[in-house]
Design a protein around this motif. Structure first.
Motif, short mmCIF file in Angstrom:
data_model
loop_
_atom_site.label_atom_id
_atom_site.label_comp_id
_atom_site.label_asym_id
_atom_site.label_seq_id
_atom_site.Cartn_x
_atom_site.Cartn_y
_atom_site.Cartn_z
N MET A 202 0.82 -1.19 0.00
CA MET A 202 0.00 0.00 0.00
C MET A 202 0.87 1.26 0.00
O MET A 202 0.58 2.23 -0.67
N GLN A 203 1.97 1.19 0.74
CA GLN A 203 2.86 2.33 0.82
C GLN A 203 3.47 2.63 -0.56
O GLN A 203 3.56 3.77 -0.98
N LYS A 204 3.86 1.56 -1.27
CA LYS A 204 4.39 1.70 -2.63
C LYS A 204 3.36 2.37 -3.54
O LYS A 204 3.67 3.26 -4.31
N GLU A 205 2.11 1.89 -3.42
CA GLU A 205 1.03 2.45 -4.24
C GLU A 205 0.80 3.91 -3.91
O GLU A 205 0.56 4.73 -4.79
N MET A 206 0.88 4.24 -2.61
CA MET A 206 0.68 5.63 -2.18
C MET A 206 1.75 6.53 -2.76
O MET A 206 1.47 7.62 -3.25
N VAL A 207 3.00 6.07 -2.69
CA VAL A 207 4.12 6.85 -3.20
C VAL A 207 3.94 7.08 -4.70
O VAL A 207 4.11 8.19 -5.20
N LYS A 208 3.55 6.02 -5.40
CA LYS A 208 3.34 6.12 -6.84
C LYS A 208 2.20 7.11 -7.15
O LYS A 208 2.33 7.96 -8.03
N ALA A 209 1.11 7.00 -6.40
CA ALA A 209 -0.03 7.90 -6.60
C ALA A 209 0.39 9.35 -6.36
O ALA A 209 0.02 10.26 -7.10
N GLN A 210 1.20 9.55 -5.31
CA GLN A 210 1.66 10.91 -4.98
C GLN A 210 2.56 11.44 -6.09
O GLN A 210 2.46 12.60 -6.48
N GLU A 211 3.44 10.59 -6.61
CA GLU A 211 4.34 11.01 -7.69
C GLU A 211 3.55 11.40 -8.93
O GLU A 211 3.85 12.39 -9.59
N GLU A 212 2.52 10.60 -9.24
CA GLU A 212 1.69 10.90 -10.41
C GLU A 212 0.97 12.23 -10.22
O GLU A 212 0.87 13.03 -11.14
N LEU A 213 0.49 12.45 -9.00
CA LEU A 213 -0.18 13.73 -8.70
C LEU A 213 0.79 14.89 -8.87
O LEU A 213 0.44 15.94 -9.41
N ASN A 214 2.02 14.70 -8.39
CA ASN A 214 3.03 15.76 -8.45
C ASN A 214 3.33 16.17 -9.88
O ASN A 214 3.67 17.31 -10.15
N GLU A 215 3.24 15.19 -10.80
CA GLU A 215 3.57 15.48 -12.20
C GLU A 215 2.38 16.02 -12.97
O GLU A 215 2.53 16.63 -14.02
N LYS A 216 1.18 15.78 -12.46
CA LYS A 216 -0.03 16.20 -13.16
C LYS A 216 -0.13 17.73 -13.17
O LYS A 216 0.31 18.39 -12.23
N GLU A 217 -0.71 18.27 -14.24
CA GLU A 217 -0.84 19.72 -14.31
C GLU A 217 -2.26 20.15 -13.97
O GLU A 217 -3.23 19.51 -14.36
N PHE A 218 -2.37 21.21 -13.22
CA PHE A 218 -3.65 21.78 -12.80
C PHE A 218 -3.70 23.22 -13.27
O PHE A 218 -2.78 23.99 -13.01
N THR A 219 -4.78 23.58 -13.96
CA THR A 219 -4.92 24.95 -14.45
C THR A 219 -5.92 25.69 -13.59
O THR A 219 -7.02 25.20 -13.34
N GLY A 220 -5.52 26.86 -13.14
CA GLY A 220 -6.42 27.72 -12.41
C GLY A 220 -6.65 28.96 -13.24
O GLY A 220 -5.77 29.39 -13.98
N SER A 221 -7.85 29.52 -13.15
CA SER A 221 -8.10 30.71 -13.94
C SER A 221 -8.97 31.68 -13.18
O SER A 221 -9.68 31.31 -12.24
#
Length: 104
Positions: A18-37
Motif C-alpha cells: 500500500m505504501q508503494k502504491e501511495m508513493v506512486k499515486a503521490q508522484e503521479e499527482l506531483n507530475e499532473k498539471e492543474f490549471t487555475g483561472s
C-alpha cells in the motif's frame, strides 16, 4: 503462536504494498498539471500537483497602470483556483489509502 506471526507478516506485506502504491499515486499527482483561472480566463496559471507554478498567462487587456489592484486580484484568484483543485484531487486520490488506517 506461529499462526499469529504469519498474519503479522501478511499485514506488513500488505502495508508495504500500500505504501508503494501511495508513493506512486503521490508522484503521479506531483507530475499532473492543474490549471487555475480567473474571470473569463483573463489570468491563467498552471501548477503541478506538488504546488509548483509552471506558467502564468495574463490577458494584456488586464494590464492597466492605473489599476494594478485588479491584476493582482485576478492573479490571486487564479492561483487559489489551481491550489484548490490540487487539494481536492490530492484528498480524493490519497484518501483511498488513508481511509480505514488507524492513526492516519
Amino acid at each position: 503462536m506461529m499462526r499469529g506471526m504469519g498474519n503479522m507478516q501478511g499485514m506488513m506485506k500488505q502495508m508495504q504494498k500500500m505504501q508503494k502504491e501511495m508513493v506512486k499515486a503521490q508522484e503521479e499527482l506531483n507530475e499532473k498539471e492543474f490549471t487555475g483561472s480567473a474571470t473569463n480566463d483573463l489570468v491563467k496559471v498552471v501548477f503541478t500537483g506538488d504546488k509548483t507554478m509552471k506558467t502564468i498567462e495574463v490577458n494584456p487587456e488586464l494590464i492597466d497602470p492605473e489599476d494594478p489592484e485588479m491584476l493582482q486580484d485576478m492573479i490571486v484568484l487564479a492561483v487559489n483556483d489551481a491550489l484548490t483543485k490540487i487539494t481536492q484531487e490530492t484528498e480524493q486520490t490519497m484518501g483511498k489509502y488513508t481511509k480505514g488506517l488507524p492513526g492516519l
